[in-house]
Scaffold this motif. Structure first.
Motif, mmCIF file in Angstrom:
data_model
loop_
_atom_site.group_PDB
_atom_site.id
_atom_site.type_symbol
_atom_site.label_atom_id
_atom_site.label_comp_id
_atom_site.label_asym_id
_atom_site.label_seq_id
_atom_site.Cartn_x
_atom_site.Cartn_y
_atom_site.Cartn_z
ATOM 1 N N PRO A 69 -12.633 -1.241 -32.690
ATOM 2 C CA PRO A 69 -13.234 -2.071 -33.742
ATOM 3 C C PRO A 69 -12.368 -2.213 -34.993
ATOM 4 O O PRO A 69 -12.332 -3.287 -35.603
ATOM 5 C CB PRO A 69 -14.542 -1.345 -34.060
ATOM 6 N N ILE A 70 -11.673 -1.140 -35.372
ATOM 7 C CA ILE A 70 -10.838 -1.230 -36.587
ATOM 8 C C ILE A 70 -9.671 -2.190 -36.332
ATOM 9 O O ILE A 70 -9.316 -3.018 -37.186
ATOM 10 C CB ILE A 70 -10.317 0.167 -36.999
ATOM 11 N N VAL A 108 -17.287 -1.833 -41.899
ATOM 12 C CA VAL A 108 -17.298 -0.372 -41.754
ATOM 13 C C VAL A 108 -17.766 -0.023 -40.343
ATOM 14 O O VAL A 108 -18.860 -0.424 -39.924
ATOM 15 C CB VAL A 108 -18.241 0.296 -42.776
ATOM 16 N N GLU A 109 -16.928 0.708 -39.625
ATOM 17 C CA GLU A 109 -17.372 1.258 -38.339
ATOM 18 C C GLU A 109 -17.967 2.639 -38.607
ATOM 19 O O GLU A 109 -17.354 3.466 -39.274
ATOM 20 C CB GLU A 109 -16.179 1.399 -37.375
ATOM 21 N N ALA A 188 -1.777 -0.141 -41.337
ATOM 22 C CA ALA A 188 -3.215 0.110 -41.112
ATOM 23 C C ALA A 188 -3.546 -0.063 -39.631
ATOM 24 O O ALA A 188 -4.313 0.714 -39.052
ATOM 25 C CB ALA A 188 -4.054 -0.844 -41.965
ATOM 26 N N PHE A 189 -2.924 -1.060 -39.014
ATOM 27 C CA PHE A 189 -3.161 -1.278 -37.583
ATOM 28 C C PHE A 189 -2.654 -0.075 -36.783
ATOM 29 O O PHE A 189 -3.347 0.425 -35.884
ATOM 30 C CB PHE A 189 -2.464 -2.569 -37.118
ATOM 31 N N ALA A 190 -1.459 0.396 -37.125
ATOM 32 C CA ALA A 190 -0.916 1.565 -36.417
ATOM 33 C C ALA A 190 -1.849 2.762 -36.598
ATOM 34 O O ALA A 190 -2.085 3.534 -35.655
ATOM 35 C CB ALA A 190 0.486 1.880 -36.924
ATOM 36 N N LEU A 191 -2.423 2.916 -37.796
ATOM 37 C CA LEU A 191 -3.384 4.013 -38.019
ATOM 38 C C LEU A 191 -4.613 3.836 -37.131
ATOM 39 O O LEU A 191 -5.174 4.806 -36.628
ATOM 40 C CB LEU A 191 -3.823 4.052 -39.488
ATOM 41 N N GLY A 205 -12.139 6.977 -43.071
ATOM 42 C CA GLY A 205 -11.909 6.590 -44.460
ATOM 43 C C GLY A 205 -11.541 5.119 -44.525
ATOM 44 O O GLY A 205 -11.793 4.361 -43.586
ATOM 45 N N VAL A 206 -10.923 4.738 -45.634
ATOM 46 C CA VAL A 206 -10.600 3.319 -45.858
ATOM 47 C C VAL A 206 -9.190 3.032 -45.341
ATOM 48 O O VAL A 206 -8.220 3.605 -45.812
ATOM 49 C CB VAL A 206 -10.720 2.970 -47.359
ATOM 50 N N PHE A 207 -9.083 2.152 -44.369
ATOM 51 C CA PHE A 207 -7.793 1.763 -43.796
ATOM 52 C C PHE A 207 -7.121 0.696 -44.655
ATOM 53 O O PHE A 207 -5.904 0.687 -44.801
ATOM 54 C CB PHE A 207 -7.975 1.193 -42.373
ATOM 55 N N ARG A 208 -7.941 -0.210 -45.180
ATOM 56 C CA ARG A 208 -7.370 -1.364 -45.896
ATOM 57 C C ARG A 208 -8.346 -1.840 -46.953
ATOM 58 O O ARG A 208 -9.556 -1.935 -46.707
ATOM 59 C CB ARG A 208 -7.114 -2.476 -44.878
#
Ligand SMILES: Cc1ncc(C[n+]2csc(CCOP(=O)(O)OP(=O)(O)O)c2C)c(N)n1
Ligand SMILES: [Mg+2]
Length: 248
Positions: A69-70, A108-109, A188-191, A205-208
């Motif tokens: 989802p992220i 938010v997931e 952020a995608f790699a995370l 937490g917050v990716f972006r």
């Protein structure tokens, strides 16, 4: 406005609406409760069910590749993307508060247990005794570090991939510093690809969190601008303008 849905609602049944609301940056706070199952309809597999998952609609095991989802949200140009889980109320509240404060679309997931139709699906990540070693808590401006003793971290390899490392092995300076505000969503995608299963250390937490014009405000500004330059519209005149035909 808050939009509350499940993994089935938001990634399958209403998946089209989700990605375009994110792309267009509509001012919505979207919470997706991911229990990796269609719960309400009593236990069919969902777009986040793991390969091999046996459910009422996959009696021989799911052969589908699940969505992350992220990754979906980042790929859909979302301006605010975060993850939290249902076993940590303080973290959940803080993430929800930030998502709601964001102007534009926020996604938010929430890792959520379904004790009836998919019990313990996130236990390896979110149970009290595993959490410190399995959840990588992202904090803006800080090196990404986790583990009960803070002994683990995330480093970026020369080819751009991210890897979980031992801080003692690589040194603290080698750790990736988290930056929510990167314009490029690549890191952020790699995370989001770290811990792409319920068995590996997984970021929360917050990716972006970036700023882009919000759809409603941008559209209102366009209408005001058009009125200022052309005056108020005349609907009757528009109806009778060139593009009309009389059908005999
Ligand atoms: C367009 C549409 N298709 C199918 C349904 C039937 N339906 C209701 S809830 C649901 C599954 C929901 O699963 P999920 O979004 O994961 O939520 P959960 O119940 O697991 O929290 C389905 C298929 C529906 N309400 N609307
Ligand atoms: Mg569900």
């Amino acid at each position: 406005m808050w939009v509350i849905g499940g993994d089935g609602d938001m990634l399958s049944i209403g998946g089209n609406h989700l990605i375009h609301a994110l792309r267009r940056n509509v001012n919505l706070t979207m919470l997706m409760f991911n229990n990796r199952i269609y719960g309400l309809t009593k236990g069919q597999y969902s777009p986040t069910s793991e390969p091999g998952k046996v459910t009422k609609s996959t009696p021989l095991g799911s052969i589908d590749e699940p969505f992350n989802p992220i990754s979906i949200a980042l790929g859909a140009e979302a301006t605010f993307v975060a993850r939290t889980h249902d076993m940590d109320r303080a973290h959940m509240q803080e993430v929800f508060r930030r998502a709601h404060a964001h102007v534009g679309a926020s996604f938010v997931e929430v890792f959520q247990n379904c004790n009836v139709f998919n019990d313990a699906t996130f236990d390896e990540l979110t149970s009290k005794d595993r959490r410190a070693d399995m959840l990588i808590s992202l904090a803006h401006g800080e090196p990404i570090r986790f583990g009960a003793e803070g002994d683990k971290g995330v480093a970026q390899l020369p080819d751009g991939r991210l890897r979980v490392v031992s801080v003692a092995d690589v040194g603290e300076d080698a750790l990736l510093v988290h930056d929510e505000s990167r314009d490029d969503p690549g890191v952020a995608f790699a995370l989001s690809r770290l811990g792409d299963s319920a068995h590996e250390a997984t970021p929360i937490g917050v990716f972006r969190d970036v700023t882009r014009p919000e759809l409603g405000a941008a559209m209102s500004a366009q209408i005001v601008g058009a009125q200022e330059s052309k005056g108020r519209g005349d609907l009757a005149a528009l109806y009778r303008s060139n593009g009309t035909w009389t059908i005999a």
